[in-house]
Design a protein around this motif. Structure first.
Motif, PDB file in Angstrom:
ATOM      1  N   THR A 105      92.793   3.276 135.342  1.00  0.00           N
ATOM      2  CA  THR A 105      93.019   3.989 136.629  1.00  0.00           C
ATOM      3  C   THR A 105      93.144   2.339 137.195  1.00  0.00           C
ATOM      4  N   THR A 106      92.831   2.360 138.652  1.00  0.00           N
ATOM      5  CA  THR A 106      94.265   1.039 139.359  1.00  0.00           C
ATOM      6  C   THR A 106      92.776   0.403 139.409  1.00  0.00           C
ATOM      7  N   GLU A 107      91.599   0.999 138.968  1.00  0.00           N
ATOM      8  CA  GLU A 107      90.571   0.060 138.833  1.00  0.00           C
ATOM      9  C   GLU A 107      89.530  -0.375 137.690  1.00  0.00           C
ATOM     10  N   GLN A 108      89.899   0.857 136.758  1.00  0.00           N
ATOM     11  CA  GLN A 108      89.428  -0.181 135.234  1.00  0.00           C
ATOM     12  C   GLN A 108      90.528  -0.167 134.619  1.00  0.00           C
TER      13      GLN A 108
ATOM     14  N   GLU B 204      94.113  -7.214 130.688  1.00  0.00           N
ATOM     15  CA  GLU B 204      93.282  -6.681 131.177  1.00  0.00           C
ATOM     16  C   GLU B 204      94.740  -5.385 131.485  1.00  0.00           C
TER      17      GLU B 204
ATOM     18  N   ARG C 132      95.853  -2.030 133.267  1.00  0.00           N
ATOM     19  CA  ARG C 132      94.841  -1.685 134.773  1.00  0.00           C
ATOM     20  C   ARG C 132      96.969  -0.325 134.890  1.00  0.00           C
TER      21      ARG C 132
ATOM     22  N   TRP D 214      99.262   0.493 137.701  1.00  0.00           N
ATOM     23  CA  TRP D 214      99.749  -0.515 139.482  1.00  0.00           C
ATOM     24  C   TRP D 214     100.068   1.007 140.554  1.00  0.00           C
ATOM     25  N   GLY D 215      99.199   0.648 141.321  1.00  0.00           N
ATOM     26  CA  GLY D 215      98.863   1.493 142.755  1.00  0.00           C
ATOM     27  C   GLY D 215     100.515   1.945 143.577  1.00  0.00           C
TER      28      GLY D 215
ATOM     29  N   SER E  72     102.193   0.089 135.257  1.00  0.00           N
ATOM     30  CA  SER E  72     100.820  -1.243 134.768  1.00  0.00           C
ATOM     31  C   SER E  72     101.151  -2.364 134.663  1.00  0.00           C
TER      32      SER E  72
END
Length: 270
Positions: A135-138, A146, A148, A150-151, A157
């Protein structure tokens, strides 16, 4: 998006010589070269106390010139197996991740990997092997990054240096920038630049905000040195930003992670 993170426990120490040599023979027919590789695998290990330890029937020397090649030869059948079963796996030596569209697919991919590794006599680190929803958080970890979502754009990502890599960089910077440092700022900056350029070259393309934050922190370390030399106390802060501005550090030649990262994102003119 779901991802399977795989961690092989002590991979280089656990590769069985017999199975490895079987796979090497599938690619090498020169008998003398095969004998040399086998002799290399059996070479005794010199411990830190100077004693020599006879190598058992498994394990290859990590960091040796042959180790990356032998590791890839041993894991090559896994690459083909996962592709034949329709999985999108990315592997670098023993570091691997599998991208999946659902949790169910990810669990099946994890089971497939565990089954193959058991047959290959490669134990999996259960504590570090996991199925994660990105997700955008993990996100998931791979080769020091790492990743994630990207919103800003669905399906895109963004990557960050792992926290452990950032921590390691900060530890090195602290070693080079004690407040009681007696070297000139120009000498200190030259030493810093060697570390920062190498770190940037590996983590280029990471999210810009981490580069900006690190630049601020590094300048704070240098301002603290300069502040102490003027009989000030504590960290470089407040009016120190006006005395030793960002532009002042640029003129001293301090390598900027943020500027170099932004430059690398510009389209090539070639």
């Amino acid at each position: 998006m779901w991802t399977v993170e795989v961690d092989l426990a002590w991979f280089f120490d656990n590769i069985p010589h017999g199975k490895l040599l079987e796979r090497v023979r599938e690619h090498v027919i020169d008998g003398r070269l095969l004998e040399l590789i086998e002799a290399t695998l059996k070479t005794a290990i010199k411990r830190t106390d100077g004693a020599r330890e006879e190598r058992k029937r498994r394990g290859i020397s990590q960091g040796g010139p042959l180790s990356p090649l032998l590791a890839n030869i041993y894991l090559n059948p896994l690459d083909h197996r996962m592709r034949e079963r329709g999985y999108e796996m990315t592997r670098y030596a023993d570091d691997m991740v599998v991208q999946c569209k659902s949790e169910e697919e990810a669990l099946l991919a994890k089971w497939e990997l565990e089954k193959w590794c058991a047959q290959a006599q490669l134990p999996i680190n259960a504590n570090k092997t996991r199925v994660v929803q990105v997700t955008t958080e993990q996100g998931f970890d791979f080769v020091g990054f790492e990743f994630r979502l990207w919103g800003g754009r669905p399906g895109w990502s963004v990557k960050f240096p792992k926290e452990s890599r950032v921590k390691r960089l900060k530890e090195r910077v602290r070693e080079l920038t004690p407040r009681t440092s007696g070297v000139s700022i120009s000498t200190g900056i030259r030493a810093l630049n060697r570390v920062l350029k190498g770190w940037h070259d590996y983590f280029v393309g990471s999210a810009s905000r981490i580069m900006v934050e690190l630049d601020k922190w590094i300048r704070m370390r240098l301002r603290s040195i300069l502040r102490r030399r003027q009989r000030g106390r504590g960290r470089g802060r407040g009016s120190d930003h006006q005395v030793w501005t960002n532009d002042w550090f640029n003129k001293q030649g301090l390598f900027s992670l943020a500027s170099a990262s932004a430059q690398a994102r510009l389209p090539s003119t070639r």
